[in-house]
Write a protein that holds these residues in place. Sequence first.
Motif, PDB file in Angstrom:
ATOM      1  N   GLU A   1       0.883  -1.220   0.110  1.00 58.64           N
ATOM      2  CA  GLU A   1      -0.147  -0.130   0.101  1.00 58.64           C
ATOM      3  C   GLU A   1       0.957   1.369   0.094  1.00 58.64           C
ATOM      4  OE1 GLU A   1      -2.423  -0.685   3.457  1.00 58.64           O
ATOM      5  OE2 GLU A   1      -4.104  -1.508   2.429  1.00 58.64           O
ATOM      6  N   ALA A   2       1.834   1.328   0.858  1.00 59.77           N
ATOM      7  CA  ALA A   2       2.879   2.544   0.887  1.00 59.77           C
ATOM      8  C   ALA A   2       3.576   2.469  -0.245  1.00 59.77           C
ATOM      9  CB  ALA A   2       3.985   2.367   1.899  1.00 59.77           C
ATOM     10  N   GLN A   3       4.053   1.512  -0.986  1.00 64.59           N
ATOM     11  CA  GLN A   3       4.610   1.612  -2.387  1.00 64.59           C
ATOM     12  C   GLN A   3       3.742   2.249  -3.323  1.00 64.59           C
ATOM     13  OE1 GLN A   3       5.959  -2.180  -3.762  1.00 64.59           O
ATOM     14  NE2 GLN A   3       6.304  -1.572  -5.868  1.00 64.59           N
ATOM     15  N   PHE A   4       2.399   1.831  -3.516  1.00 60.51           N
ATOM     16  CA  PHE A   4       1.607   2.477  -4.484  1.00 60.51           C
ATOM     17  C   PHE A   4       0.850   3.728  -4.090  1.00 60.51           C
ATOM     18  CE2 PHE A   4       1.485  -2.104  -5.640  1.00 60.51           C
ATOM     19  CZ  PHE A   4       2.213  -2.253  -6.755  1.00 60.51           C
ATOM     20  N   GLY A   5       1.176   4.188  -2.717  1.00 62.67           N
ATOM     21  CA  GLY A   5       0.645   5.359  -2.261  1.00 62.67           C
ATOM     22  C   GLY A   5      -0.874   5.195  -1.480  1.00 62.67           C
ATOM     23  N   PHE A   6      -1.282   4.021  -1.517  1.00 67.44           N
ATOM     24  CA  PHE A   6      -2.668   3.821  -0.941  1.00 67.44           C
ATOM     25  C   PHE A   6      -2.859   3.969   0.614  1.00 67.44           C
ATOM     26  CE2 PHE A   6      -3.029   1.521  -5.081  1.00 67.44           C
ATOM     27  CZ  PHE A   6      -3.707   2.429  -5.808  1.00 67.44           C
ATOM     28  N   ASP A   7      -1.539   4.178   1.263  1.00 68.40           N
ATOM     29  CA  ASP A   7      -1.620   4.421   2.611  1.00 68.40           C
ATOM     30  C   ASP A   7      -2.131   5.904   3.053  1.00 68.40           C
ATOM     31  OD1 ASP A   7       0.647   5.466   1.382  1.00 68.40           O
ATOM     32  OD2 ASP A   7       1.842   5.396   3.328  1.00 68.40           O
ATOM     33  N   ARG A   8      -2.420   6.719   1.918  1.00 69.01           N
ATOM     34  CA  ARG A   8      -2.986   7.902   2.149  1.00 69.01           C
ATOM     35  C   ARG A   8      -4.364   8.004   1.861  1.00 69.01           C
ATOM     36  NH1 ARG A   8       1.664  11.945  -0.876  1.00 69.01           N
ATOM     37  NH2 ARG A   8       3.410  11.369   0.180  1.00 69.01           N
ATOM     38  N   PRO A   9      -5.114   8.882   2.465  1.00 71.69           N
ATOM     39  CA  PRO A   9      -6.621   9.116   1.912  1.00 71.69           C
ATOM     40  C   PRO A   9      -6.709   9.567   0.446  1.00 71.69           C
ATOM     41  CG  PRO A   9      -6.109  10.146   4.007  1.00 71.69           C
ATOM     42  CD  PRO A   9      -4.838   9.876   3.388  1.00 71.69           C
ATOM     43  N   ALA A  10      -7.903   9.207  -0.173  1.00 74.33           N
ATOM     44  CA  ALA A  10      -8.106   9.587  -1.538  1.00 74.33           C
ATOM     45  C   ALA A  10      -7.835  10.798  -2.110  1.00 74.33           C
ATOM     46  CB  ALA A  10      -9.586   8.982  -1.989  1.00 74.33           C
ATOM     47  N   HIS A  11      -8.259  11.695  -1.060  1.00 76.01           N
ATOM     48  CA  HIS A  11      -8.389  13.300  -1.430  1.00 76.01           C
ATOM     49  C   HIS A  11      -6.872  13.707  -1.626  1.00 76.01           C
ATOM     50  CE1 HIS A  11      -8.610  13.411   2.855  1.00 76.01           C
ATOM     51  NE2 HIS A  11      -7.682  14.400   2.793  1.00 76.01           N
ATOM     52  N   GLU A  12      -6.126  13.155  -0.497  1.00 73.24           N
ATOM     53  CA  GLU A  12      -4.915  13.293  -0.563  1.00 73.24           C
ATOM     54  C   GLU A  12      -4.003  12.874  -1.840  1.00 73.24           C
ATOM     55  OE1 GLU A  12      -2.660  12.659   2.793  1.00 73.24           O
ATOM     56  OE2 GLU A  12      -3.990  13.506   4.364  1.00 73.24           O
ATOM     57  N   ARG A  13      -4.307  11.593  -2.307  1.00 74.08           N
ATOM     58  CA  ARG A  13      -3.704  11.273  -3.382  1.00 74.08           C
ATOM     59  C   ARG A  13      -4.312  11.966  -4.779  1.00 74.08           C
ATOM     60  NH1 ARG A  13      -5.970   6.294  -4.450  1.00 74.08           N
ATOM     61  NH2 ARG A  13      -7.134   6.069  -2.527  1.00 74.08           N
ATOM     62  N   PHE A  14      -5.570  12.453  -4.805  1.00 74.25           N
ATOM     63  CA  PHE A  14      -5.850  13.175  -5.686  1.00 74.25           C
ATOM     64  C   PHE A  14      -5.356  14.772  -5.858  1.00 74.25           C
ATOM     65  CE2 PHE A  14      -8.931  16.329  -7.789  1.00 74.25           C
ATOM     66  CZ  PHE A  14      -8.740  15.913  -9.111  1.00 74.25           C
ATOM     67  N   ALA A  15      -5.116  15.265  -4.825  1.00 72.14           N
ATOM     68  CA  ALA A  15      -4.368  16.679  -4.676  1.00 72.14           C
ATOM     69  C   ALA A  15      -2.975  16.574  -5.125  1.00 72.14           C
ATOM     70  CB  ALA A  15      -4.542  17.245  -3.360  1.00 72.14           C
ATOM     71  N   LEU A  16      -2.204  15.294  -4.672  1.00 74.87           N
ATOM     72  CA  LEU A  16      -1.061  15.207  -5.228  1.00 74.87           C
ATOM     73  C   LEU A  16      -0.824  14.964  -6.569  1.00 74.87           C
ATOM     74  CD1 LEU A  16       1.958  14.838  -4.405  1.00 74.87           C
ATOM     75  CD2 LEU A  16       1.599  12.355  -3.765  1.00 74.87           C
ATOM     76  N   MET A  17      -1.672  13.960  -7.042  1.00 76.36           N
ATOM     77  CA  MET A  17      -1.983  13.881  -8.403  1.00 76.36           C
ATOM     78  C   MET A  17      -1.882  15.183  -9.248  1.00 76.36           C
ATOM     79  SD  MET A  17      -4.194  11.395 -10.863  1.00 76.36           S
ATOM     80  CE  MET A  17      -5.593  12.586 -10.681  1.00 76.36           C
ATOM     81  N   VAL A  18      -2.788  16.100  -8.952  1.00 73.78           N
ATOM     82  CA  VAL A  18      -3.312  17.216  -9.666  1.00 73.78           C
ATOM     83  C   VAL A  18      -1.857  18.387  -9.621  1.00 73.78           C
ATOM     84  CG1 VAL A  18      -4.563  19.486  -9.473  1.00 73.78           C
ATOM     85  CG2 VAL A  18      -5.678  17.258  -9.380  1.00 73.78           C
ATOM     86  N   TRP A  19      -1.245  18.240  -8.365  1.00 74.04           N
ATOM     87  CA  TRP A  19      -0.200  18.921  -8.289  1.00 74.04           C
ATOM     88  C   TRP A  19       1.003  18.437  -9.177  1.00 74.04           C
ATOM     89  CZ3 TRP A  19       2.322  23.530  -7.379  1.00 74.04           C
ATOM     90  CH2 TRP A  19       3.423  23.599  -7.057  1.00 74.04           C
ATOM     91  N   ASN A  20       1.047  17.274  -9.306  1.00 75.27           N
ATOM     92  CA  ASN A  20       2.368  16.770 -10.034  1.00 75.27           C
ATOM     93  C   ASN A  20       1.999  16.814 -11.590  1.00 75.27           C
ATOM     94  OD1 ASN A  20       3.680  15.914  -7.984  1.00 75.27           O
ATOM     95  ND2 ASN A  20       2.749  13.877  -7.944  1.00 75.27           N
ATOM     96  N   PHE A  21       0.698  16.599 -11.888  1.00 72.32           N
ATOM     97  CA  PHE A  21       0.305  16.754 -13.420  1.00 72.32           C
ATOM     98  C   PHE A  21       0.465  18.488 -13.750  1.00 72.32           C
ATOM     99  CE2 PHE A  21      -2.215  12.928 -14.451  1.00 72.32           C
ATOM    100  CZ  PHE A  21      -1.226  12.126 -14.078  1.00 72.32           C
ATOM    101  N   ALA A  22       0.004  19.572 -12.790  1.00 75.84           N
ATOM    102  CA  ALA A  22       0.377  20.713 -13.179  1.00 75.84           C
ATOM    103  C   ALA A  22       1.734  20.998 -13.679  1.00 75.84           C
ATOM    104  CB  ALA A  22      -0.261  21.604 -12.144  1.00 75.84           C
TER     105      ALA A  22
END
Length: 378
Positions: free
Chosen positions: A96-117
């Motif tokens: 889970e930690a390797q794939f980032g699933f140890d974080r809540p969904a909203h945090e994963r989405f916010a991180l993805m948006v920041w990285n994609f920007a």
Amino acid sequence: MPAYIARRLLLMIPTIFGIMLISFVIIQFAPGGPVERVLAQLQGADAGATARFGGAGGDGGGGGMAAQMNGGDRGGGDSRYRGAQGLDPEFIAQLEAQFGFDRPAHERFALMVWNFARFDFGESYFRDISVIDLVKEKLPVSISLGLWMTILSYAISIPLGVKKAVRDGTPFDWWTSAVVIVGYAIPGFLFAILLIVLFAGGSFWQIFPLRGLWSEQYADMSFWVWVTTPAAILDYFWHLALPITAMAIGAFATTTLLTKNSFLDEIRKQYVMTARMKGLSERQVLYGHVFRNAMLIVVAGFPGAFISAFFTGALLIETIFSLDGLGLLSFESIVNRDYPVVFATLFIFSLLGLVVNLISDLTYVWIDPRIDFETREV
């Protein structure tokens, strides 16, 4: 016009954000995931994305690996992951930690948006390569298929549609309509198989190659050396002949008939009769007056045709001709739950689609300068 372009560019931001948000939410409810795929691989039950087409099973020897990871029946029975029974909970937590699933969904989405920007797409879950490098590796195939298919389709369909409109109701119009409709009725992948059987060593002639974009002797050439080597360019088009033909056979119908009907509508209008009464030649009437107005509706269909040929329409063609492009990459990533590749390709496809739509609107103005998008007046 600059103000209109600026507004359209700014509008792309919430549009892409909405696309990514909806896709991310859907993914959360989709069954399976990267953790489940790893567990399936450990149990020997995962055959890969394309192996399923051939009926490959998952009875192979993954049990030994699973046994090595097995910590006994220490709490694995209450895991939310299918196939996790009997595995050490610490091992599941590491996945889970390797794939980032140890974080809540909203945090994963916010991180993805920041990285994609910042156009940082991360790394593939199951390939030892960054997503952007993976996309660059597959891009030449998709560009080749989409670009040349669209150019070939429009280069033939538009003159053919104009001629059919001019000779409406004649035998030429009848038999060309029959050919176009039959071509549209044949699925592209079925026509691709027919081409392989006839011209790629299936049962008749071995004229064209069956896989790749170029021969081995040209694979390691740099781009600038390649474009200055006539033999390499001919080899490139030699490899593309069958895939492009298979993709373009069905694309002729829509554009040809659309062009014909659009020209027929314009030819019957009063201003065309006025131009003829002024003594203008038929060529001057068609291409000096009718063409500008009739081509607007044809241009409107360009973005959809281009995007379809560039990505979604090429999946089966890439598979049949062993061309490893973005269409096949996207499909395999979805099946294998390689989320960084899935979201990165979705982001790139969406951005490219929005840009092509903007270019299409600007083409309207180039064809007919009377159109003004800023004032919405024609």
